[in-house]
Scaffold this motif. Structure first.
Motif, PDB file in Angstrom:
ATOM      1  N   UNK A 157       0.841  -1.192   0.000  1.00 28.87           N
ATOM      2  CA  UNK A 157       0.000   0.000   0.000  1.00 28.87           C
ATOM      3  C   UNK A 157       0.885   1.254   0.000  1.00 28.87           C
ATOM      4  N   UNK A 158       0.312   2.418  -0.327  1.00 29.37           N
ATOM      5  CA  UNK A 158       1.119   3.648  -0.396  1.00 29.37           C
ATOM      6  C   UNK A 158       1.793   4.038   0.925  1.00 29.37           C
ATOM      7  N   UNK A 159       1.312   3.526   2.054  1.00 32.16           N
ATOM      8  CA  UNK A 159       1.933   3.858   3.340  1.00 32.16           C
ATOM      9  C   UNK A 159       3.325   3.257   3.483  1.00 32.16           C
ATOM     10  N   UNK A 160       3.637   2.217   2.693  1.00 35.99           N
ATOM     11  CA  UNK A 160       4.934   1.537   2.796  1.00 35.99           C
ATOM     12  C   UNK A 160       6.023   2.191   1.947  1.00 35.99           C
ATOM     13  N   UNK A 214       9.297   1.416  -3.386  1.00 29.78           N
ATOM     14  CA  UNK A 214       9.177   2.655  -4.149  1.00 29.78           C
ATOM     15  C   UNK A 214       7.746   2.803  -4.642  1.00 29.78           C
ATOM     16  N   UNK A 215       7.449   3.930  -5.262  1.00 34.62           N
ATOM     17  CA  UNK A 215       6.093   4.184  -5.740  1.00 34.62           C
ATOM     18  C   UNK A 215       5.680   3.205  -6.833  1.00 34.62           C
ATOM     19  N   UNK A 216       6.628   2.734  -7.620  1.00 36.99           N
ATOM     20  CA  UNK A 216       6.322   1.797  -8.698  1.00 36.99           C
ATOM     21  C   UNK A 216       5.885   0.422  -8.201  1.00 36.99           C
TER      22      UNK A 216
END
Length: 93
Positions: A39-42, A61-63
């Motif tokens: 998830x984006x929190x990581x 990373x975001x990817x």
């Protein structure tokens, strides 16, 4: 493989769901749940993902958001295919 239904949302293990609010406890944390979605929190955390033998360090990373943790900790070793192996033991006595 069939996808998970949209109304259920992505799967995150209960252990990861509890610690994703506290970023300090997530840094260098061992993760055994390879089936959990990232998830984006990581993002920008460095975690250790278990590959069946040893934990493998992985920088999120975001990817990588939306993928599973297990995709980034390979369980098999890559061995290059050898074409020129030489004579070997055949014919020698």
């Amino acid at each position: 493989m069939p996808r998970r239904s949209i109304w259920k949302g992505s799967f995150v293990d209960a252990f990861l769901f509890r610690i994703k609010k506290n970023r300090e406890s997530l840094m260098s944390r061992k993760i055994w749940s390879r089936r959990s979605s990232i998830s984006p929190e990581f993002v920008d955390c460095s975690v250790l993902i278990y590959n069946g033998k040893t934990p493998v360090r992985c920088k999120i990373t975001e990817g990588k958001v939306g993928h599973k943790f297990g995709e980034f900790a390979f369980t098999r070793r890559r061995r290059p295919y050898r074409t020129n192996r030489g004579k070997g033991r055949k014919g020698q006595k």
